[in-house]
Design a protein around this motif. Structure first.
Motif, PDB file in Angstrom:
ATOM      1  N   SER A  96       0.179  11.883  -7.787  1.00 42.11           N
ATOM      2  CA  SER A  96       0.887  10.991  -7.318  1.00 42.11           C
ATOM      3  C   SER A  96       0.456   9.491  -7.625  1.00 42.11           C
ATOM      4  CB  SER A  96       0.367  10.978  -5.550  1.00 42.11           C
ATOM      5  OG  SER A  96       0.491  12.507  -5.192  1.00 42.11           O
ATOM      6  N   SER A  97       0.054   9.631  -8.771  1.00 42.35           N
ATOM      7  CA  SER A  97      -0.593   8.344  -9.163  1.00 42.35           C
ATOM      8  C   SER A  97      -1.484   7.386  -8.500  1.00 42.35           C
ATOM      9  CB  SER A  97       0.703   7.065  -9.417  1.00 42.35           C
ATOM     10  OG  SER A  97       1.599   7.737 -10.389  1.00 42.35           O
ATOM     11  N   THR A  98      -2.346   8.293  -7.814  1.00 42.92           N
ATOM     12  CA  THR A  98      -3.538   7.699  -6.915  1.00 42.92           C
ATOM     13  C   THR A  98      -4.673   8.215  -7.704  1.00 42.92           C
ATOM     14  OG1 THR A  98      -3.372   9.631  -5.439  1.00 42.92           O
ATOM     15  CG2 THR A  98      -2.229   7.815  -4.834  1.00 42.92           C
TER      16      THR A  98
ATOM     17  N   ASP B  58       3.148  -3.665 -10.408  1.00 41.96           N
ATOM     18  CA  ASP B  58       3.143  -2.287  -9.868  1.00 41.96           C
ATOM     19  C   ASP B  58       1.730  -2.013  -9.052  1.00 41.96           C
ATOM     20  OD1 ASP B  58       4.702  -0.487 -12.734  1.00 41.96           O
ATOM     21  OD2 ASP B  58       5.577  -1.672 -11.177  1.00 41.96           O
ATOM     22  N   LYS B  59       2.160  -1.058  -8.182  1.00 36.85           N
ATOM     23  CA  LYS B  59       0.957  -0.968  -6.995  1.00 36.85           C
ATOM     24  C   LYS B  59       1.270   0.475  -6.923  1.00 36.85           C
ATOM     25  CE  LYS B  59       2.475  -5.594  -5.520  1.00 36.85           C
ATOM     26  NZ  LYS B  59       3.269  -6.100  -4.633  1.00 36.85           N
ATOM     27  N   SER B  60      -0.095   0.894  -6.291  1.00 32.46           N
ATOM     28  CA  SER B  60      -0.225   2.201  -5.518  1.00 32.46           C
ATOM     29  C   SER B  60      -1.136   2.123  -4.604  1.00 32.46           C
ATOM     30  CB  SER B  60      -0.633   3.054  -6.967  1.00 32.46           C
ATOM     31  OG  SER B  60      -0.715   4.538  -6.624  1.00 32.46           O
ATOM     32  N   LYS B  66      -1.500   4.059   3.516  1.00 35.05           N
ATOM     33  CA  LYS B  66      -0.168   3.345   2.815  1.00 35.05           C
ATOM     34  C   LYS B  66       0.307   2.507   3.799  1.00 35.05           C
ATOM     35  CE  LYS B  66       3.692   3.987  -0.395  1.00 35.05           C
ATOM     36  NZ  LYS B  66       4.341   4.968  -1.417  1.00 35.05           N
TER      37      LYS B  66
END
Lengths: 110, 120
Positions: A96-98, B58-60, B66
């Protein structure tokens, strides 16, 4: 996403070797070689000990080594020393790109 | 010499919004290999990754948080800001910012951390 699974505690005598496991899934530990290990002493920020499963940053003792098999990564510390006592955390990149951390393992040097 | 330093309030009330600033030195936020991350640790508990931001903005975000998090950066000021809304006492933690290498996805430099307490 649940934290990666680590044993709550491990212990060993000076000079012995111990291994800390870090179990995830195919979406994190098993799917990527981006597993890192961090050492934390009380009241201090974590310190990087292993990255990309088995690589040691400059300055980290070669008594620390890492490996991975399937969805489980492991940190082995050989020749235990009193200064190795502390908390250890694994982390992994995820699909999840985390980033996920493990629940932490308290190492006691007897 | 790479350093990161967190700053922000130490005590907030439930439902308030937390704004934390990470001021970095020794590297540029415009460097495509460098990512700044926020991580927290409740007292006596494990580390929890919160969010990160890349040089291209870009962010996560943590899946579970979230809806409450926003990360941003001001490259000219070498600062990364994290906001967390609707605080609860369970958000009491030491909040760290750390540098992540985008190539190896490792956290190689950490700030000292700042303890934020949420209490009425």
């Amino acid at each position: 996403q649940s934290a990666l699974t680590q044993p709550a505690s491990v212990s060993g005598s000076p000079g012995q070797s111990i291994t800390i496991s870090c179990t995830g899934t195919s979406s994190d530990v098993g799917g990527y070689d981006y597993v890192s290990w961090y050492q934390q002493h009380p009241g201090k920020a974590p310190k990087l000990m292993i990255y990309e499963v088995s690589n040691r940053p400059s300055g980290v003792s070669n008594r620390f080594s890492g490996s991975k098999s399937g969805n489980t990564a492991s940190l082995t510390i050989s020749g235990l020393q009193a200064e190795d006592e502390g908390d250890y955390y694994c982390s992994s990149y995820t699909s999840s790109s985390t980033v996920l951390f493990g629940g932490g393992t308290k190492l006691t040097v007897l | 010499q790479v350093t990161l330093k967190e700053s922000g309030p130490v005590l907030l009330k439930p439902t308030e919004t937390l704004t934390l600033t990470c001021t970095v030195s020794g590297f540029s936020l415009s460097n495509p290999r460098m990512v700044v991350t926020w991580i927290r640790q409740p007292p006596g508990k494990a580390l929890e990754w919160l969010a990160h931001i890349f040089s291209n903005d870009d962010k996560s975000y943590s899946t579970s948080l979230k809806s409450r998090l926003t990360i941003s950066k001001d490259t000219s000021k070498s600062q990364v800001v994290l906001t967390m809304t609707n605080l609860d006492p369970v958000d009491t933690a030491t909040y760290y910012c750390a540098r992540m290498s985008s190539g190896s996805l490792l956290f190689d430099y950490w700030g000292q951390g700042t303890l934020v307490t949420v209490s009425s």
